[in-house]
Design a protein around this motif. Structure first.
Motif, PDB file in Angstrom:
ATOM      1  N   THR A  57       3.963  26.219   7.224  1.00 28.40           N
ATOM      2  CA  THR A  57       2.859  26.165   6.265  1.00 28.40           C
ATOM      3  C   THR A  57       1.549  25.990   7.036  1.00 28.40           C
ATOM      4  O   THR A  57       1.547  25.467   8.156  1.00 28.40           O
ATOM      5  CB  THR A  57       2.988  24.956   5.310  1.00 28.40           C
ATOM      6  OG1 THR A  57       2.818  23.761   6.095  1.00 28.40           O
ATOM      7  CG2 THR A  57       4.334  24.910   4.620  1.00 28.40           C
ATOM      8  N   PRO A  58       0.429  26.371   6.415  1.00 25.72           N
ATOM      9  CA  PRO A  58      -0.861  26.162   7.090  1.00 25.72           C
ATOM     10  C   PRO A  58      -1.076  24.685   7.470  1.00 25.72           C
ATOM     11  O   PRO A  58      -1.730  24.398   8.461  1.00 25.72           O
ATOM     12  CB  PRO A  58      -1.882  26.628   6.049  1.00 25.72           C
ATOM     13  CG  PRO A  58      -1.140  27.652   5.244  1.00 25.72           C
ATOM     14  CD  PRO A  58       0.284  27.138   5.168  1.00 25.72           C
ATOM     15  N   ALA A  59      -0.505  23.752   6.713  1.00 22.44           N
ATOM     16  CA  ALA A  59      -0.703  22.325   7.020  1.00 22.44           C
ATOM     17  C   ALA A  59       0.088  21.893   8.260  1.00 22.44           C
ATOM     18  O   ALA A  59      -0.283  20.934   8.927  1.00 22.44           O
ATOM     19  CB  ALA A  59      -0.288  21.476   5.820  1.00 22.44           C
ATOM     20  N   SER A  60       1.172  22.583   8.571  1.00 20.36           N
ATOM     21  CA  SER A  60       2.047  22.172   9.686  1.00 20.36           C
ATOM     22  C   SER A  60       1.800  22.948  10.968  1.00 20.36           C
ATOM     23  O   SER A  60       2.146  22.483  12.060  1.00 20.36           O
ATOM     24  CB  SER A  60       3.515  22.381   9.297  1.00 20.36           C
ATOM     25  OG  SER A  60       3.855  21.612   8.183  1.00 20.36           O
ATOM     26  N   VAL A  61       1.255  24.145  10.841  1.00 17.04           N
ATOM     27  CA  VAL A  61       1.286  25.073  11.987  1.00 17.04           C
ATOM     28  C   VAL A  61       0.525  24.566  13.204  1.00 17.04           C
ATOM     29  O   VAL A  61       0.983  24.724  14.349  1.00 17.04           O
ATOM     30  CB  VAL A  61       0.817  26.496  11.555  1.00 17.04           C
ATOM     31  CG1 VAL A  61      -0.643  26.529  11.141  1.00 17.04           C
ATOM     32  CG2 VAL A  61       1.065  27.502  12.664  1.00 17.04           C
ATOM     33  N   MET A  62      -0.627  23.916  13.008  1.00 19.60           N
ATOM     34  CA  MET A  62      -1.420  23.506  14.177  1.00 19.60           C
ATOM     35  C   MET A  62      -0.697  22.425  14.987  1.00 19.60           C
ATOM     36  O   MET A  62      -0.669  22.473  16.214  1.00 19.60           O
ATOM     37  CB  MET A  62      -2.818  23.037  13.759  1.00 19.60           C
ATOM     38  CG  MET A  62      -3.718  24.152  13.239  1.00 19.60           C
ATOM     39  SD  MET A  62      -3.914  25.529  14.395  1.00 19.60           S
ATOM     40  CE  MET A  62      -5.181  24.912  15.493  1.00 19.60           C
ATOM     41  N   GLY A  63      -0.108  21.457  14.308  1.00 15.93           N
ATOM     42  CA  GLY A  63       0.634  20.403  15.009  1.00 15.93           C
ATOM     43  C   GLY A  63       1.795  20.999  15.799  1.00 15.93           C
ATOM     44  O   GLY A  63       2.055  20.617  16.944  1.00 15.93           O
ATOM     45  N   ALA A 140       1.922  30.045  -1.584  1.00 17.65           N
ATOM     46  CA  ALA A 140       1.010  28.900  -1.686  1.00 17.65           C
ATOM     47  C   ALA A 140      -0.454  29.280  -1.494  1.00 17.65           C
ATOM     48  O   ALA A 140      -1.346  28.576  -1.978  1.00 17.65           O
ATOM     49  CB  ALA A 140       1.405  27.848  -0.658  1.00 17.65           C
ATOM     50  N   ASP A 141      -0.722  30.348  -0.773  1.00 14.78           N
ATOM     51  CA  ASP A 141      -2.114  30.648  -0.405  1.00 14.78           C
ATOM     52  C   ASP A 141      -2.596  31.950  -1.033  1.00 14.78           C
ATOM     53  O   ASP A 141      -1.829  32.889  -1.228  1.00 14.78           O
ATOM     54  CB  ASP A 141      -2.238  30.726   1.124  1.00 14.78           C
ATOM     55  CG  ASP A 141      -1.260  31.730   1.726  1.00 14.78           C
ATOM     56  OD1 ASP A 141      -0.064  31.691   1.351  1.00 14.78           O
ATOM     57  OD2 ASP A 141      -1.679  32.577   2.522  1.00 14.78           O
ATOM     58  N   ALA A 142      -3.890  32.000  -1.316  1.00 16.89           N
ATOM     59  CA  ALA A 142      -4.510  33.229  -1.830  1.00 16.89           C
ATOM     60  C   ALA A 142      -5.961  33.281  -1.347  1.00 16.89           C
ATOM     61  O   ALA A 142      -6.629  32.243  -1.348  1.00 16.89           O
ATOM     62  CB  ALA A 142      -4.462  33.266  -3.351  1.00 16.89           C
ATOM     63  N   PRO A 143      -6.463  34.433  -0.943  1.00 21.25           N
ATOM     64  CA  PRO A 143      -5.692  35.671  -0.794  1.00 21.25           C
ATOM     65  C   PRO A 143      -4.752  35.584   0.405  1.00 21.25           C
ATOM     66  O   PRO A 143      -4.871  34.684   1.229  1.00 21.25           O
ATOM     67  CB  PRO A 143      -6.770  36.739  -0.566  1.00 21.25           C
ATOM     68  CG  PRO A 143      -7.971  36.023  -0.066  1.00 21.25           C
ATOM     69  CD  PRO A 143      -7.883  34.613  -0.580  1.00 21.25           C
ATOM     70  N   SER A 144      -3.837  36.533   0.495  1.00 20.77           N
ATOM     71  CA  SER A 144      -2.850  36.522   1.568  1.00 20.77           C
ATOM     72  C   SER A 144      -3.544  36.686   2.922  1.00 20.77           C
ATOM     73  O   SER A 144      -4.656  37.219   3.021  1.00 20.77           O
ATOM     74  CB  SER A 144      -1.857  37.671   1.371  1.00 20.77           C
ATOM     75  OG  SER A 144      -2.500  38.912   1.589  1.00 20.77           O
ATOM     76  N   GLY A 145      -2.832  36.241   3.976  1.00 23.61           N
ATOM     77  CA  GLY A 145      -3.354  36.426   5.331  1.00 23.61           C
ATOM     78  C   GLY A 145      -3.556  37.900   5.636  1.00 23.61           C
ATOM     79  O   GLY A 145      -4.525  38.287   6.302  1.00 23.61           O
ATOM     80  N   THR A 146      -2.658  38.727   5.145  1.00 22.75           N
ATOM     81  CA  THR A 146      -2.756  40.171   5.394  1.00 22.75           C
ATOM     82  C   THR A 146      -4.008  40.755   4.730  1.00 22.75           C
ATOM     83  O   THR A 146      -4.749  41.528   5.347  1.00 22.75           O
ATOM     84  CB  THR A 146      -1.508  40.883   4.827  1.00 22.75           C
ATOM     85  OG1 THR A 146      -0.350  40.229   5.337  1.00 22.75           O
ATOM     86  CG2 THR A 146      -1.494  42.351   5.198  1.00 22.75           C
ATOM     87  N   ALA A 147      -4.242  40.366   3.474  1.00 25.12           N
ATOM     88  CA  ALA A 147      -5.415  40.906   2.753  1.00 25.12           C
ATOM     89  C   ALA A 147      -6.706  40.426   3.410  1.00 25.12           C
ATOM     90  O   ALA A 147      -7.679  41.188   3.525  1.00 25.12           O
ATOM     91  CB  ALA A 147      -5.362  40.470   1.294  1.00 25.12           C
TER      92      ALA A 147
END
Ligand SMILES: NC(=O)C1=CN([C@@H]2O[C@H](COP(=O)(O)OP(=O)(O)OC[C@H]3O[C@@H](n4cnc5c(N)ncnc54)[C@H](O)[C@@H]3O)[C@@H](O)[C@H]2O)C=CC1
Ligand SMILES: O=C(O)C1=N[C@H](C(=O)O)C[C@H](O)C1
Length: 250
Positions: A57-63, A140-147
């Motif tokens: 998830t975006p909340a976990s990725v950096m750690g 969980a997220d909008a817009p998508s990373g791809t968009a």
């Protein structure tokens, strides 16, 4: 030849569970760890892992990436939520760990990568361009990373070509009716039961329109890209943003 030692983070998630199966099925890889929320990252160091596939998830990725880079573990990242600040932080960490590679891929499917490329190429030839992304309602997220990435590539191509701002006479609008503004490109996000991951890039000029559409119908669509990224990241130090850099697209 020895097998590449791979771990998956987010191993119980929708894409993570598919990635576990794909790594297990790859002849040249060995799955040495499959971690979910709450599992200790120290397990990774003990497993002798070479590449972590990060699908959390975006909340976990950096750690997670901080840990990987500090331990010289390469990473292939599909998790979304990338900002310039986060990328700058990653570059700082990577400068302290020369030889470590991180690939961030907004989308691992070949069709989605091509959609981005085609949209970038077409963007300067049309007055108007809007992006519509359509996903499953558990996203969980909008817009998508791809968009978001697609809109950024379109905006950059139009800036380079000196395109005028898009025509839009809207004076009054309900909040959200014209989508999110990503670098001047409207991006619309749809969440619908039954869908997985889909995107349309709509381009319009005098008397004509062009629609570029891609559909991911199953999480298997992301697996060849994940495996390719895993094989390539070990010999590509530093930060690579976008799977297109590992594909011969020119
Ligand atoms: N780049 C690409 O091609 C693709 C990217 N994605 C992205 O991947 C991410 C995950 O998507 P889904 O699998 O649909 O979500 P999901 O919610 O099904 O899975 C995420 C999993 O990560 C786990 N998790 C959370 N924090 C963790 C941590 N610190 N360590 C280990 N596991 C942790 C959660 O418990 C969950 O099982 C999202 O950001 C999504 O947008 C999804 C599909 C394709
Ligand atoms: O959450 C998803 O499902 C997906 N996320 C990525 C994104 O946000 O672009 C890639 C794909 O669209 C599936």
């Amino acid at each position: 030849m020895s097998k590449l030692r791979v771990a998956v983070l987010g191993a119980k998630g929708r894409i993570g569970s598919e990635a576990v199966r794909a790594v297990e099925a790859a002849d040249d890889m060995e799955l040495v760890a499959a971690l979910g929320r709450g599992d200790k990252l120290e397990t990774l160091a003990e497993s002798g892992v070479q590449v972590v596939v990060e699908l959390t998830t975006p909340a976990s990725v950096m750690g997670n990436l901080d840990f990987c880079i500090r331990h010289g573990i390469h990473a292939v990242v599909g998790t979304t939520g990338w900002s310039d600040e986060r990328l700058a932080q990653l570059n700082t960490w990577l400068s302290g760990s020369p030889g470590t590679g991180v690939l961030i891929a907004p989308n691992f499917s070949i069709g989605a990568v091509l959609t981005m490329k085609f949209a970038e190429q077409a963007a300067r030839y049309f007055e108007s361009v809007e992006v519509v992304e359509l996903h499953h309602p558990n996203k969980a997220d909008a817009p998508s990373g791809t968009a978001t990435r697609t809109a950024q590539l379109i905006a950059e191509a139009r800036r380079k070509a000196g395109c005028a701002p898009q025509p839009d006479a809207t004076v009054t609008a309900l909040d959200g009716a014209r989508g999110a503004d990503v670098d001047g490109v409207p991006v619309h996000a749809i969440r619908l039961r039954g869908l997985l991951a889909h995107q349309e890039v709509l381009l319009g000029g005098e008397g004509e329109t062009l629609t570029i559409r891609h559909d991911s119908l199953h999480h298997s669509s992301f697996m060849p890209g994940i495996l390719l990224g895993t094989r390539r990241v070990v010999t590509t130090p530093g930060l690579t943003f976008g799977l297109e850099h590992f594909l011969d697209l020119n």
